[in-house]
Structure formats: structure tokens, C-alpha cells
Design an enzyme around this catalytic site. Structure first.
Site, mmCIF file in Angstrom:
data_model
loop_
_atom_site.group_PDB
_atom_site.id
_atom_site.type_symbol
_atom_site.label_atom_id
_atom_site.label_comp_id
_atom_site.label_asym_id
_atom_site.label_seq_id
_atom_site.Cartn_x
_atom_site.Cartn_y
_atom_site.Cartn_z
ATOM 1 N N LYS A 54 0.805 -1.226 0.000
ATOM 2 C CA LYS A 54 0.000 0.000 0.000
ATOM 3 C C LYS A 54 0.836 1.272 0.000
ATOM 4 C CE LYS A 54 -4.612 -1.320 1.077
ATOM 5 N NZ LYS A 54 -4.514 -2.692 1.622
ATOM 6 N N SER A 79 -8.508 0.006 7.439
ATOM 7 C CA SER A 79 -8.419 -0.984 8.507
ATOM 8 C C SER A 79 -6.967 -1.192 8.904
ATOM 9 C CB SER A 79 -9.029 -2.307 8.051
ATOM 10 O OG SER A 79 -8.336 -2.782 6.926
ATOM 11 N N GLU A 205 -10.040 -13.991 -2.613
ATOM 12 C CA GLU A 205 -10.802 -13.387 -1.521
ATOM 13 C C GLU A 205 -10.979 -14.379 -0.384
ATOM 14 O OE1 GLU A 205 -14.282 -10.671 -3.034
ATOM 15 O OE2 GLU A 205 -14.533 -12.666 -3.855
ATOM 16 N N GLY A 209 -16.161 -13.407 2.493
ATOM 17 C CA GLY A 209 -16.545 -12.181 1.787
ATOM 18 C C GLY A 209 -16.236 -12.264 0.309
ATOM 19 N N ASP A 211 -17.569 -11.010 -2.308
ATOM 20 C CA ASP A 211 -18.335 -10.009 -3.060
ATOM 21 C C ASP A 211 -17.756 -9.748 -4.453
ATOM 22 O OD1 ASP A 211 -16.321 -8.714 -1.205
ATOM 23 O OD2 ASP A 211 -16.709 -7.090 -2.623
ATOM 24 N N SER A 305 1.203 -9.795 -0.115
ATOM 25 C CA SER A 305 0.849 -8.374 -0.080
ATOM 26 C C SER A 305 1.283 -7.622 1.176
ATOM 27 C CB SER A 305 -0.654 -8.217 -0.296
ATOM 28 O OG SER A 305 -1.376 -9.015 0.620
HETATM 29 C C1 PLP Z 1 -5.225 -3.702 1.392
HETATM 30 C C2 PLP Z 1 -4.613 -5.026 1.384
HETATM 31 C C3 PLP Z 1 -5.044 -6.017 0.489
HETATM 32 C C4 PLP Z 1 -6.200 -5.816 -0.466
HETATM 33 O O1 PLP Z 1 -5.926 -4.800 -1.414
HETATM 34 P P1 PLP Z 1 -7.095 -4.120 -2.256
HETATM 35 O O2 PLP Z 1 -6.411 -3.122 -3.100
HETATM 36 O O3 PLP Z 1 -8.061 -3.512 -1.287
HETATM 37 O O4 PLP Z 1 -7.752 -5.206 -3.034
HETATM 38 C C5 PLP Z 1 -4.380 -7.227 0.489
HETATM 39 N N1 PLP Z 1 -3.365 -7.479 1.345
HETATM 40 C C6 PLP Z 1 -2.934 -6.559 2.216
HETATM 41 C C7 PLP Z 1 -1.810 -6.907 3.128
HETATM 42 C C8 PLP Z 1 -3.539 -5.302 2.268
HETATM 43 O O5 PLP Z 1 -3.104 -4.402 3.147
#
Ligand code: PLP
Length: 324
Positions: A54, A79, A205, A209, A211, A305
Site C-alpha cells: 500500500k 483498517s 478473496e 466475503g 463479493d 501483499s
Molecule cells: C489492502 C490489502 C489487500 C487488499 O488490497 P485491495 O487493493 O483492497 O484489493 C491485500 N493485502 C494486504 C496486506 C492489504 O493491506
């Protein structure tokens, strides 16, 4: 609707974040390859600055602020990881940051956001609307609201991770991507369309959830209640307008995994790769393990991620894992 981001925007984002974001490593594990029968390449965004991809989108978005926007400041709701990302990017760019976070956000994420200099405002994620709260703060204080996924600069920034993966490793047969609001998957789709058009794209997902899967099937943005899952980074209630528009064009597959499968993947990361991955960051590997039969012999990318999980929670989740 605002214009959809393109691969050129991903390239511009890559230039903006260069020297500010880490070019994260791609790790492999012979044991994972043996277990899955695939060649699995892990793009380790758990080792990104502030511990998740992010930072890429947040820095890209804030770097584009005008002088006036910089002076007034940024507000973000999240979050956790988007909050930390905005707080850190704002500090690097000397922009004041106000962050709206749920009362029950992981303590490590709240503490890190404050440590980066963010001014934290809390809300109840099961009863209050964080988007409305964010918009109200923006209006009252003249702040620029940067949402966690539904923003062209965020999507373009997130796409830089997959761009690096394709640049470093060449084409892949499949790429597995954690999926919440769809910013990461949308940006990844832009990079994949330009650099690896034959790569199968799979968003993952939590089962609680699904969606996004339903949204792509029904060709409308499906809204759900906040899902109860350990994957707190994917507790989103719906895709965004922009992310849905990018994804309905890209047509990724969407898979779901259970919390138990997430924990097993976490144990694999800890045991074989020696890395700490937060539950949401385990979605991709969990799906690869589930789909191993059909992935046999393929070159498979996984975007890991994020790695922000309280050590005590990490330990207790691992203690409940079946096996690595
Ligand atoms: C935010 C986040 C996601 C999901 O990313 P989106 O862009 O909302 O789909 C996945 N893994 C981590 C660690 C995140 O912080």
C-alpha cells in the site's frame, strides 16, 4: 466516472516511487515447488516499506498533490495498512495526515500509524460508515481524501509491484493476487495486460466475503456486510467503481479460501521461506495450494501483499495451524 487508469499511469507511478519505495525481492522455495508441482515466485511486499504494497499507491497519490493540497493535508480511512502507508508517505512529503481507523484495528497497525505521525480518529466498523466520516472530515478541514483503493493514482501505484515482478522474472502462466477492494488486482491487471497478456490473473478473496467474485459474475457491484475473517486487509464490503470498471474489462478469475487455509499458508511462509506474512498476505499462496493439481508444471507468481501482524497474534495463529 473519472477516467480509468492505464499502463502509462503505472509507468508514471513507477518513476515517482523510485528511490522511495523498495524494489522488493522475489523469493522461491524448493519445498513449496515440490509440494505444489509448480514453480512458484513470491513477490515479497511484506518486505515493502511499512510492511505492505500500500505504500506504493499512497506515495504515488500524495506525490501528485498541489502545493495547496499539501498545505491543508490528507485524510484517509483504513483498517490498517492504507493508514500506515498514507501516514508514512505524508511524513516523507511533509504533508499533515489524519487517519480514520476502526476501534478494533490490530494494535500494531494503530501504533505504527501514530508513530509515522498520523493523527488517528477511530470509529466502529460494524455500525459506522467510515467513508462518510472521512468525507465529513475532508469537508470540515479542507483535507484531500485518499481512499484505500477506488482512486486512479492508488490503482496505478499498486500496479508497480506486478510490473517489477514481470520485469525481473519474465512471463508467468498465472499470477495470484490478494483481493479486497480491488486496488492491487486492478493495478496488477494493467501491468499484466501490457507485459504478460497471456498470464492468467487470479484474485483471491476470503470465503467469508466473496463479493468481488459475485460482482464479476453478476456484472454489478455487489455489497455485503463486513465479512468476519482473519484476513483483515480484505474485510471490504464492495469493489469500487473504478476497480470494478478495470476488473470487468480484465476478467480475472476469482478464487476464495478459508481462514484455516490462510493459517496453513502462513505456516508455510514461516517454516519454509522464513518470512512473516499477515493473514491477508497469505491469500495467494492459500489458493495456489488449493489449486495445485491444475497448476502442475506452471510458472506461478504470488503477490505476498503484507506482513503486518502482531507477534502474539502471529504466534497464536501458527499454533493453530494444521501442518506446514
Ligand atoms: C489492502 C490489502 C489487500 C487488499 O488490497 P485491495 O487493493 O483492497 O484489493 C491485500 N493485502 C494486504 C496486506 C492489504 O493491506
Amino acid at each position: 466516472m473519472p477516467e480509468l487508469p492505464s499502463y502509462d499511469d503505472v509507468l508514471a507511478a513507477a518513476a515517482r516511487i523510485e528511490g522511495r519505495a523498495h524494489r522488493t525481492p522475489v523469493l522461491r522455495s524448493r519445498l513449496v515447488d515440490e509440494q505444489t508441482g509448480a514453480r512458484v515466485l513470491f513477490k515479497c511486499e511484506n518486505l515493502q516499506r511499512m510492511g505492505a504494497f500500500k505504500f506504493r499507491g499512497a506515495y504515488n497519490a500524495l506525490a501528485r498533490f498541489t502545493a495547496e493540497q499539501r498545505r491543508a493535508g490528507v485524510v484517509a480511512y483504513s483498517s490498517g495498512n492504507h493508514a500506515q502507508a498514507v501516514a508514512l508517505a505524508a511524513r516523507l512529503l511533509d504533508i499533515p495526515a489524519t487517519i480514520v481507523m476502526p476501534l478494533d484495528a490490530p494494535a500494531a497497525k494503530v501504533a505504527a500509524t501514530k508513530a509515522y505521525g498520523g493523527d488517528v480518529v477511530t470509529y466502529d466498523r460494524y455500525t459506522e460508515d467510515r467513508e462518510a466520516l472521512g468525507r465529513a472530515l475532508a469537508a470540515e478541514r479542507g483535507l484531500t481524501l485518499i481512499p484505500p483503493y477506488d482512486h486512479a493514482d492508488i490503482i496505478a501505484g499498486q500496479g508497480t509491484a506486478a510490473r517489477e515482478l514481470f520485469e525481473d522474472e519474465g512471463p508467468l502462466d498465472a499470477l495470484f493476487v490478494p483481493l479486497g477492494g480491488g486496488g492491487l488486482l486492478s493495478g496488477t491487471a494493467l501491468a499484466a495486460a501490457a507485459l504478460a497478456p497471456d498470464c492468467r490473473l487470479v484474485g483471491v478473496e476470503p470465503e467469508a466475503g466473496d463479493d468481488a467474485r459475485r460482482s464479476l459474475r453478476e456484472d454489478r457491484i455487489v455489497h455485503i456486510d463486513t465479512p468476519r475473517t482473519i484476513a483483515d486487509g480484505a474485510q471490504t464490503q464492495h469493489l469500487g467503481e473504478l476497480t470494478f470498471a478495470v476488473l470487468r474489462r480484465a476478467r480475472p478469475d476469482v478464487e476464495t479460501v478459508s481462514d484455516a487455509e490462510i493459517v496453513d499458508a502462513m505456516a508455510v511462509f514461516a517454516t519454509y521461506l522464513k518470512i512473516v506474512v499477515e493473514p491477508t498476505g497469505c491469500l495467494g499462496l492459500a489458493a495456489v495450494r488449493r489449486l495445485r493439481e491444475e497448476l502442475r508444471g506452471q510458472r506461478v507468481g504470488v503477490i505476498v501483499s503484507g506482513g503486518n501482524v502482531d507477534p502474539a497474534r502471529f504466534a497464536s495463529l501458527l499454533a493453530g495451524a494444521d501442518r506446514a
